[in-house]
Enzyme design. Structure first.
Site, PDB file in Angstrom:
ATOM      1  N   ASP A  45       0.875  -1.131   0.055  1.00  0.00           N
ATOM      2  CA  ASP A  45      -0.028  -0.010  -0.150  1.00  0.00           C
ATOM      3  C   ASP A  45       0.982   1.223  -0.124  1.00  0.00           C
ATOM      4  OD1 ASP A  45      -2.652  -1.296  -0.008  1.00  0.00           O
ATOM      5  OD2 ASP A  45      -2.057  -1.970   1.806  1.00  0.00           O
TER       6      ASP A  45
ATOM      7  N   HIS B 141      10.420  -0.292  -6.243  1.00  0.00           N
ATOM      8  CA  HIS B 141       9.477  -1.644  -6.644  1.00  0.00           C
ATOM      9  C   HIS B 141      10.347  -2.275  -7.761  1.00  0.00           C
ATOM     10  CE1 HIS B 141       8.088   1.777  -9.458  1.00  0.00           C
ATOM     11  NE2 HIS B 141       8.151   0.647 -10.236  1.00  0.00           N
TER      12      HIS B 141
ATOM     13  N   CYS C 126       4.369  -8.424  -1.222  1.00  0.00           N
ATOM     14  CA  CYS C 126       4.252  -7.429  -0.342  1.00  0.00           C
ATOM     15  C   CYS C 126       5.603  -6.846  -0.074  1.00  0.00           C
ATOM     16  CB  CYS C 126       3.348  -7.499   0.604  1.00  0.00           C
ATOM     17  SG  CYS C 126       3.366  -8.778   1.975  1.00  0.00           S
TER      18      CYS C 126
ATOM     19  N   GLN D  33       4.188 -11.933   3.869  1.00  0.00           N
ATOM     20  CA  GLN D  33       3.893 -12.800   5.009  1.00  0.00           C
ATOM     21  C   GLN D  33       2.196 -12.446   4.982  1.00  0.00           C
ATOM     22  OE1 GLN D  33       6.051 -11.819   8.414  1.00  0.00           O
ATOM     23  NE2 GLN D  33       7.932 -12.578   7.578  1.00  0.00           N
TER      24      GLN D  33
ATOM     25  N   ARG E  55      -0.110  -9.623   3.213  1.00  0.00           N
ATOM     26  CA  ARG E  55      -0.708  -8.913   1.974  1.00  0.00           C
ATOM     27  C   ARG E  55      -0.805  -9.822   0.800  1.00  0.00           C
ATOM     28  NH1 ARG E  55       1.349  -2.965   2.731  1.00  0.00           N
ATOM     29  NH2 ARG E  55       3.282  -4.346   3.103  1.00  0.00           N
TER      30      ARG E  55
END
Length: 186
Positions: free
Chosen positions: A83, A90, A123, A127, A129
């Site tokens: 989020d 990324h 994510c 673990q 999301r």
């Protein structure tokens, strides 16, 4: 959590290591990816033909379509479900689909990824999301595509591709082991 009748669980989703993912993403047509299944374990084997280093530079954002993100030869898709923690970098060519919006975006995501043979979710640590988004995606895809897998000739002598009742190719879904944190450690 209510049962939806599906046998899919987070524990049934295989993981892919950051180094294996980097190898798969680093080439553009300069590698061969084969997939073999033995029992409940699916193994991806990659043979690279060059030594191009992996890149984790900025890539397409959540507003980018899968076609633009992965080009015409879409063999693998990386879905980043972080989020607000997406700020700060990324995986190049990943698609950002925040976990807070995954439920409403699932139908479109299943359609966009319909012919991509390998999808990897992550994510920050993979673990919570990432695994939950992967599970939701797999259940939605199972709902849309159906559980029946029929062997359909692929046109190559002796080769077959598993396809669902709607003609879509079978798809492997993975969770990035250690998430983006482990990816950054490469």
């Amino acid at each position: 959590m209510a049962s939806d009748g599906s046998s899919l669980t987070v524990a049934s989703i295989h993981q892919i290591s950051p180094s294996k993912l980097a190898t798969l993403l680093s080439g553009s047509g300069d590698q061969t990816m084969t997939q073999s299944t033995s029992g409940d374990v699916t193994t991806l084997t990659t043979v690279k033909t060059d030594d191009a280093p992996p890149s984790n530079a900025a890539g397409p954002s959540d507003s980018t379509s899968i076609d633009a993100a992965f080009g015409s030869a879409k063999s693998i898709a990386v879905i980043d479900v972080r989020d607000d923690d997406h700020i700060g970098g990324h995986i190049q060519s990943s698609k950002h689909v925040p976990s807070r919006s995954i439920d409403e975006r699932l139908p479109d995501l299943v359609e966009e990824l319909r012919d991509v043979p390998t999808v990897v979710f992550h994510c920050a640590l993979s673990q919570q999301r990432g695994p939950q988004a992967a599970l939701k995606y797999m259940r939605e895809r199972e709902r849309v595509v159906g559980q029946e897998q029929d062997k359909v000739p692929d046109g190559e002598a002796g080769e077959h591709v598993q396809k669902g009742k709607d003609g879509r190719k079978k798809q492997e879904v993975y969770i990035l082991e250690g998430g983006f944190v482990a990816w950054q450690e490469l």
